[in-house]
Scaffold this active site. Structure first.
Site, PDB file in Angstrom:
ATOM      1  N   ARG A   1       0.831  -1.195   0.000  1.00 15.90           N
ATOM      2  CA  ARG A   1       0.000   0.000   0.000  1.00 15.90           C
ATOM      3  C   ARG A   1       0.863   1.240   0.000  1.00 15.90           C
ATOM      4  O   ARG A   1       1.781   1.377   0.808  1.00 15.90           O
ATOM      5  CB  ARG A   1      -0.918   0.006   1.228  1.00 15.90           C
ATOM      6  CG  ARG A   1      -1.910   1.143   1.250  1.00 15.90           C
ATOM      7  CD  ARG A   1      -2.879   1.020   2.403  1.00 15.90           C
ATOM      8  NE  ARG A   1      -2.248   1.277   3.693  1.00 15.90           N
ATOM      9  CZ  ARG A   1      -2.916   1.309   4.844  1.00 15.90           C
ATOM     10  NH1 ARG A   1      -4.200   1.072   4.861  1.00 15.90           N
ATOM     11  NH2 ARG A   1      -2.278   1.549   5.980  1.00 15.90           N
TER      12      ARG A   1
ATOM     13  N   THR B   1      -1.111   7.668  -1.015  1.00 14.61           N
ATOM     14  CA  THR B   1      -2.353   7.569  -1.793  1.00 14.61           C
ATOM     15  C   THR B   1      -3.283   6.485  -1.275  1.00 14.61           C
ATOM     16  O   THR B   1      -4.462   6.457  -1.619  1.00 14.61           O
ATOM     17  CB  THR B   1      -2.035   7.265  -3.263  1.00 14.61           C
ATOM     18  OG1 THR B   1      -1.446   5.947  -3.359  1.00 14.61           O
ATOM     19  CG2 THR B   1      -1.062   8.284  -3.831  1.00 14.61           C
TER      20      THR B   1
ATOM     21  N   ASP C   1       0.429  -3.101  12.574  1.00 14.79           N
ATOM     22  CA  ASP C   1       0.878  -3.551  11.260  1.00 14.79           C
ATOM     23  C   ASP C   1       1.233  -5.028  11.339  1.00 14.79           C
ATOM     24  O   ASP C   1       2.205  -5.410  11.990  1.00 14.79           O
ATOM     25  CB  ASP C   1       2.102  -2.739  10.817  1.00 14.79           C
ATOM     26  CG  ASP C   1       2.525  -3.049   9.395  1.00 14.79           C
ATOM     27  OD1 ASP C   1       2.867  -4.225   9.117  1.00 14.79           O
ATOM     28  OD2 ASP C   1       2.522  -2.136   8.557  1.00 14.79           O
TER      29      ASP C   1
ATOM     30  N   ASP D   1       4.821  -6.045  10.218  1.00 17.75           N
ATOM     31  CA  ASP D   1       5.870  -5.672  11.176  1.00 17.75           C
ATOM     32  C   ASP D   1       5.835  -6.567  12.407  1.00 17.75           C
ATOM     33  O   ASP D   1       6.871  -6.945  12.957  1.00 17.75           O
ATOM     34  CB  ASP D   1       5.700  -4.218  11.600  1.00 17.75           C
ATOM     35  CG  ASP D   1       6.079  -3.248  10.502  1.00 17.75           C
ATOM     36  OD1 ASP D   1       6.650  -3.690   9.480  1.00 17.75           O
ATOM     37  OD2 ASP D   1       5.796  -2.038  10.652  1.00 17.75           O
TER      38      ASP D   1
END
Length: 211
Positions: free
Chosen positions: A103, A107, A202, A205
């Site tokens: 991603r 944006t 995340d 991560d």
């Protein structure tokens, strides 16, 4: 699009530990593996089968085997890779493809940077693996990628989903194909950074560390 939320105390328990910020990566990886196996049980309820005649030690009987062509499991890299073992444990005869997507944090659009998939997916049942259905951009891009190659039966397995992402997928799919999304839970919302709240952070991560 069909949405299935797995309602099981073991799913809720494992998800609670995954959410905890103090859970170390090693434990996080183990629990993701276990949780995905539970979700895979739900996701494969409609897997195609065929009848076969076998002989037991006592008699001849009719049994069930997975039909051809074999199902295709597609983890979305990198975080989806942490879900692969849990899925293939339940579907060991499945083929495995890979789709590299990330991603753009500005944006929020999905960028495809790698793929390892058959050119023709006609007649194949495809299982996409992606831990988080947040904005829906990555999953929509992945589904579109499979549909362009002829797939019409796609199941996405996610740990968590946000209502906003579910709506995006619903609007995209329409009646174009048979798409199912299987999740452990649907959370409250997205925050201003497009992270799921309360979420678990995340997933990539927490699985592999910050690289």
């Amino acid at each position: 699009m069909r949405l299935h939320v797995a309602d099981h105390p073991l799913v809720a328990h494992k998800l609670t530990v995954l959410r905890d910020v103090t859970t170390p990566s090693a434990t996080f990886r183990l629990l993701v593996d276990e949780l995905v196996t539970l979700l895979a049980y739900e996701a494969t309820r409609d897997v195609r089968t065929r009848e076969v005649e076998i002989t037991t030690p006592v008699a001849t009987t009719t049994g069930t085997k997975l039909a051809q062509p074999r199902p295709l499991v597609v983890p979305i890299l990198r975080a989806g890779l942490g879900m692969l073992d849990g899925m293939t444990r339940l579907l060991p005869s499945a083929e495995v493809g890979f789709l590299g997507m990330q991603r753009d944090e500005e944006t929020l659009e999905a960028i495809t940077y790698a793929n390892r998939l058959p050119e023709d997916l006609s007649g194949r049942q495809c299982f996409l693996l992606d831990p988080m259905l947040a904005t829906g951009g990555t999953l929509v891009a992945a589904i579109d990628y499979l549909l362009q190659r002829g797939a019409r039966d796609v199941t996405a397995v996610c740990l968590l989903a946000a209502p906003e992402g579910i709506k995006v997928v619903e609007d995209f799919v329409g009646d174009r194909a048979d798409v199912q999304v299987v999740v452990a839970a649907v959370d409250e919302r997205l925050n201003e950074k497009a992270y799921i709240v309360p979420g678990l952070g995340d997933a990539g991560d927490r699985l592999y560390g910050v690289v």
